[in-house]
Design a protein around this motif. Structure first.
Motif, PDB file in Angstrom:
ATOM      1  N   ILE A 184      40.354  59.067  47.684  1.00  0.00           N
ATOM      2  CA  ILE A 184      40.528  60.206  48.589  1.00  0.00           C
ATOM      3  C   ILE A 184      41.146  59.758  49.911  1.00  0.00           C
ATOM      4  CG2 ILE A 184      39.225  61.851  50.013  1.00  0.00           C
ATOM      5  CD1 ILE A 184      37.548  62.459  47.551  1.00  0.00           C
ATOM      6  N   GLN A 185      40.737  58.597  50.422  1.00  0.00           N
ATOM      7  CA  GLN A 185      41.373  58.094  51.656  1.00  0.00           C
ATOM      8  C   GLN A 185      42.864  57.851  51.425  1.00  0.00           C
ATOM      9  OE1 GLN A 185      39.267  58.424  54.208  1.00  0.00           O
ATOM     10  NE2 GLN A 185      37.921  58.917  52.485  1.00  0.00           N
ATOM     11  N   LYS A 215      44.675  61.296  51.191  1.00  0.00           N
ATOM     12  CA  LYS A 215      44.754  61.947  52.504  1.00  0.00           C
ATOM     13  C   LYS A 215      45.902  61.354  53.331  1.00  0.00           C
ATOM     14  CE  LYS A 215      40.879  62.247  54.784  1.00  0.00           C
ATOM     15  NZ  LYS A 215      39.517  61.876  55.258  1.00  0.00           N
ATOM     16  N   LYS A 216      46.008  60.046  53.280  1.00  0.00           N
ATOM     17  CA  LYS A 216      47.075  59.372  54.041  1.00  0.00           C
ATOM     18  C   LYS A 216      48.438  59.646  53.419  1.00  0.00           C
ATOM     19  CE  LYS A 216      48.357  54.848  55.886  1.00  0.00           C
ATOM     20  NZ  LYS A 216      47.999  53.403  55.954  1.00  0.00           N
ATOM     21  N   TYR A 243      49.533  62.151  51.582  1.00  0.00           N
ATOM     22  CA  TYR A 243      50.015  63.533  51.675  1.00  0.00           C
ATOM     23  C   TYR A 243      49.723  64.172  53.037  1.00  0.00           C
ATOM     24  CZ  TYR A 243      50.928  63.302  46.673  1.00  0.00           C
ATOM     25  OH  TYR A 243      51.424  62.954  45.434  1.00  0.00           O
ATOM     26  N   ASN A 244      49.224  63.364  53.974  1.00  0.00           N
ATOM     27  CA  ASN A 244      48.936  63.851  55.325  1.00  0.00           C
ATOM     28  C   ASN A 244      47.990  65.061  55.291  1.00  0.00           C
ATOM     29  OD1 ASN A 244      49.085  63.887  58.140  1.00  0.00           O
ATOM     30  ND2 ASN A 244      50.855  65.275  58.141  1.00  0.00           N
ATOM     31  N   LYS A 245      46.863  64.884  54.609  1.00  0.00           N
ATOM     32  CA  LYS A 245      45.867  65.954  54.484  1.00  0.00           C
ATOM     33  C   LYS A 245      44.567  65.533  55.157  1.00  0.00           C
ATOM     34  CE  LYS A 245      48.603  68.296  51.739  1.00  0.00           C
ATOM     35  NZ  LYS A 245      49.320  69.489  52.237  1.00  0.00           N
ATOM     36  N   GLN A 246      43.859  66.519  55.699  1.00  0.00           N
ATOM     37  CA  GLN A 246      42.550  66.238  56.289  1.00  0.00           C
ATOM     38  C   GLN A 246      41.462  66.171  55.220  1.00  0.00           C
ATOM     39  OE1 GLN A 246      41.976  69.271  59.302  1.00  0.00           O
ATOM     40  NE2 GLN A 246      42.951  67.981  60.854  1.00  0.00           N
ATOM     41  N   LYS A 247      41.627  66.977  54.160  1.00  0.00           N
ATOM     42  CA  LYS A 247      40.639  67.025  53.090  1.00  0.00           C
ATOM     43  C   LYS A 247      41.338  67.192  51.745  1.00  0.00           C
ATOM     44  CE  LYS A 247      36.937  68.947  55.948  1.00  0.00           C
ATOM     45  NZ  LYS A 247      35.847  69.947  56.036  1.00  0.00           N
ATOM     46  N   ILE A 248      40.613  66.858  50.678  1.00  0.00           N
ATOM     47  CA  ILE A 248      41.136  66.939  49.313  1.00  0.00           C
ATOM     48  C   ILE A 248      40.240  67.876  48.505  1.00  0.00           C
ATOM     49  CG2 ILE A 248      41.635  65.604  47.204  1.00  0.00           C
ATOM     50  CD1 ILE A 248      43.472  64.911  49.574  1.00  0.00           C
ATOM     51  N   GLU A 281      34.897  64.973  53.430  1.00  0.00           N
ATOM     52  CA  GLU A 281      36.160  64.570  52.808  1.00  0.00           C
ATOM     53  C   GLU A 281      36.756  65.657  51.916  1.00  0.00           C
ATOM     54  OE1 GLU A 281      37.535  61.736  53.566  1.00  0.00           O
ATOM     55  OE2 GLU A 281      35.828  60.936  54.685  1.00  0.00           O
ATOM     56  N   ALA A 324      37.714  69.632  50.713  1.00  0.00           N
ATOM     57  CA  ALA A 324      38.034  71.009  51.100  1.00  0.00           C
ATOM     58  C   ALA A 324      37.132  71.992  50.362  1.00  0.00           C
ATOM     59  CB  ALA A 324      39.498  71.313  50.805  1.00  0.00           C
TER      60      ALA A 324
END
Length: 326
Positions: A97-98, A101-102, A104-109, A131, A133
């Motif tokens: 997940i980390q 996130k990096k 795709y430049n997302k805050q949550k998955i 972590e 959504a």
């Protein structure tokens, strides 16, 4: 690997996760779409290879990432001596997940769990809600022993109604089911029940058409069959955990939105058990969908109805983030 639909996002890769190279398969149409991580069943049954059957439409609204877990599929092929534990799996999932996130430049998955993946996913969202959504559970596992007891009673009822003496004899051979076995013994016994359930379309069927679907996959390699043969051997410790799992021993409080998508003909992870548990949980938002004429492989059995559900979930997440349903 041929990109049949000319997707903007369509690639395989191995990523160094928690000390080993692990396989990811990405597919999508827009970089700004939400990212959904698919947690497959098993333990050890990688579903990335079947994704071409059901997820073409999904890729219009999500970037879908399949992960062949430690002890499964192409990750098992790369790491044949890595034997998973639940703690290793949770750490693997956190690191993936980390990475996503990096990337795709997302805050949550978004976490999408199927069958065994619902155990891993449900545990993860309790441990790391910040972590995630939201969570989608398909073929949601509540209690493995309760699943087997209820699934056994259902197929016995249908066999009696049909005067199916052969199936009744096979059920009788199972003895006091599910009994007191755990681990591999439990799994081997459950596979014998699946064979009977399969006659009545109550469980996933490893028939000829499933084998053909496997071979037709654009990401298929002969080593994928070897991985399927080896999966029980390397997942012994995880199967021990899986066989004893009962989510009802944990808190009913969730900190992320929860969606259950259940097949009304799923008696492998009986929908009636998940339905009852779902009524009790507390979450920022929750909704349960029942799909008619769909079994354990819900998204394959009714792909159009399943996609309609995903559209609805996607819409609700955009519109109703602050609503709480109790």
């Amino acid at each position: 690997m041929r990109n049949k639909f000319s997707r903007l996002i369509y690639f395989e890769e191995y990523v160094q996760i928690n000390g080993i190279n692990q396989y990811l398969f990405h597919a999508g149409t827009k970089y700004d779409n939400p990212v959904m991580l698919f947690l497959h069943g098993g333990p050890g049954f990688a579903e990335s290879i079947f994704s071409y059957i059901f997820q073409e439409k999904w890729e219009e609204i999500f970037t879908v990432v399949h992960w062949d877990q430690r002890g499964a599929g192409k990750t098992l092929t790369k790491n044949p001596n890595e034997c998973p534990t639940i703690n290793l799996m949770l750490k693997d999932l956190f690191e993936i997940i980390q990475y996503l996130k990096k990337k795709y430049n997302k805050q949550k998955i978004i976490i999408f769990g199927h069958s065994w993946g619902t155990i891993l996913g449900s545990m993860f969202i309790k441990k790391h809600p910040e972590e995630v959504a939201y969570y989608i559970g398909v073929g949601q596992v509540i209690s493995m022993f309760e699943n087997e007891r209820v699934g056994y009673e259902k197929v016995k009822e249908l066999s009696l109604r049909a005067n199916d003496k052969k199936s009744l004899k096979e059920l009788e051979i199972l003895g006091d089911y599910p009994g007191n076995n755990h681990g591999i013994g439990f799994k081997k016994k459950s596979e014998k029940l699946r064979a009977v359930q399969g006659k009545y379309n109550l469980a996933a069927n490893g028939n000829l058409s499933a084998i053909i679907s496997l071979i037709k996959s654009p990401i298929f390699k002969l080593s994928d069959i070897t991985a399927l043969i080896k999966m029980d051997k390397v997942n012994k410790e995880l199967i021990e955990f899986w066989s004893k799992f009962d989510i009802r021993s944990e808190s009913i409080e969730y900190k992320v939105p929860i969606y259950y998508v259940l097949g009304k003909n799923d008696w492998q992870t009986p929908y009636v058990i998940a339905q009852e548990y779902f009524k009790k949980i507390n979450a920022p938002y929750k909704k349960l969908y029942l799909i008619p004429d769909a079994g354990h492989m819900t998204m394959i059995d009714q792909p159009n109805l399943f996609f309609d559900v995903l559209i609805d979930i996607n819409y609700k997440q955009k519109q109703n983030k602050s609503i709480t349903i109790m």
